[in-house]
Write a protein that holds these residues in place. Structure first.
Motif, PDB file in Angstrom:
ATOM      1  N   PRO A 151       6.689  -8.562  -2.385  1.00  8.58           N
ATOM      2  CA  PRO A 151       5.622  -8.433  -1.381  1.00  8.58           C
ATOM      3  C   PRO A 151       5.413  -9.739  -0.623  1.00  8.58           C
ATOM      4  O   PRO A 151       5.725 -10.823  -1.129  1.00  8.58           O
ATOM      5  CB  PRO A 151       4.390  -8.083  -2.220  1.00  8.58           C
ATOM      6  N   SER A 152       4.872  -9.621   0.571  1.00 10.47           N
ATOM      7  CA  SER A 152       4.589 -10.809   1.364  1.00 10.47           C
ATOM      8  C   SER A 152       3.394 -11.556   0.771  1.00 10.47           C
ATOM      9  O   SER A 152       2.634 -11.012  -0.041  1.00 10.47           O
ATOM     10  CB  SER A 152       4.301 -10.422   2.810  1.00 10.47           C
ATOM     11  N   ASP A 172      -0.143  -9.913   1.131  1.00 11.21           N
ATOM     12  CA  ASP A 172      -0.288  -8.539   0.641  1.00 11.21           C
ATOM     13  C   ASP A 172      -1.717  -8.330   0.152  1.00 11.21           C
ATOM     14  O   ASP A 172      -2.296  -9.193  -0.505  1.00 11.21           O
ATOM     15  CB  ASP A 172       0.710  -8.302  -0.500  1.00 11.21           C
ATOM     16  N   ASP A 173      -2.289  -7.177   0.457  1.00 15.92           N
ATOM     17  CA  ASP A 173      -3.687  -6.924   0.093  1.00 15.92           C
ATOM     18  C   ASP A 173      -3.844  -6.179  -1.238  1.00 15.92           C
ATOM     19  O   ASP A 173      -4.952  -5.866  -1.646  1.00 15.92           O
ATOM     20  CB  ASP A 173      -4.398  -6.160   1.211  1.00 15.92           C
ATOM     21  N   GLY A 217       6.320  -4.865  -5.609  1.00 16.80           N
ATOM     22  CA  GLY A 217       4.909  -5.141  -5.380  1.00 16.80           C
ATOM     23  C   GLY A 217       3.998  -4.034  -5.873  1.00 16.80           C
ATOM     24  O   GLY A 217       2.934  -4.292  -6.426  1.00 16.80           O
ATOM     25  N   SER A 268      -0.194  -6.852  -7.030  1.00 17.58           N
ATOM     26  CA  SER A 268       1.182  -7.164  -6.603  1.00 17.58           C
ATOM     27  C   SER A 268       1.811  -8.331  -7.352  1.00 17.58           C
ATOM     28  O   SER A 268       2.958  -8.221  -7.801  1.00 17.58           O
ATOM     29  CB  SER A 268       1.238  -7.428  -5.105  1.00 17.58           C
TER      30      SER A 268
END
Length: 109
Positions: free
Chosen positions: A75-76, A79-80, A44, A84
């Motif tokens: 990454p989820s 993710d911010d 990510g 990513s």
């Protein structure tokens, strides 16, 4: 910004690459019958995705006969980090070309 694949691959790869390759070479001299490598890294962020891709490529160049087993941590969905998805895509492309086995993990925390 340093949070991108290219920065990790080209900048950190140039800095860390020779040290990584030397450490691998020294470790391999201690092995009687090496079978392969297992790499676990995040895809990510820029450092993990870019430098991880660089390391996989270095191992493929140095020891093409040995297996490369990659465990990328993706990454989820929430993710911010805006880069990513791009980092993950570029790292995955490298792994598809160079790894013998890929076992993806999702970082859903």
């Amino acid at each position: 910004a340093g949070n991108n694949w290219a920065h990790g691959y080209f900048e950190y790869g140039k800095i860390v690459g020779p040290k990584f390759e030397e450490a691998i070479r020294i470790a391999m001299e201690q092995c009687d019958t090496p079978q392969g490598f297992c790499l676990i890294f995040s895809v990510g962020g820029g450092t993990g995705s870019g430098l991880g891709s660089y390391c996989v490529e270095s191992l493929a160049d140095m020891y093409p006969q040995l297996g490369r087993f990659c465990v990328p941590v993706y990454p989820s969905a929430n993710d911010d980090v805006v880069t990513s998805p791009y980092n993950a895509l570029l790292a995955t492309t490298h792994m598809l070309d160079l790894a013998d086995c890929i076992v993806p993990l999702e970082n859903e925390a």
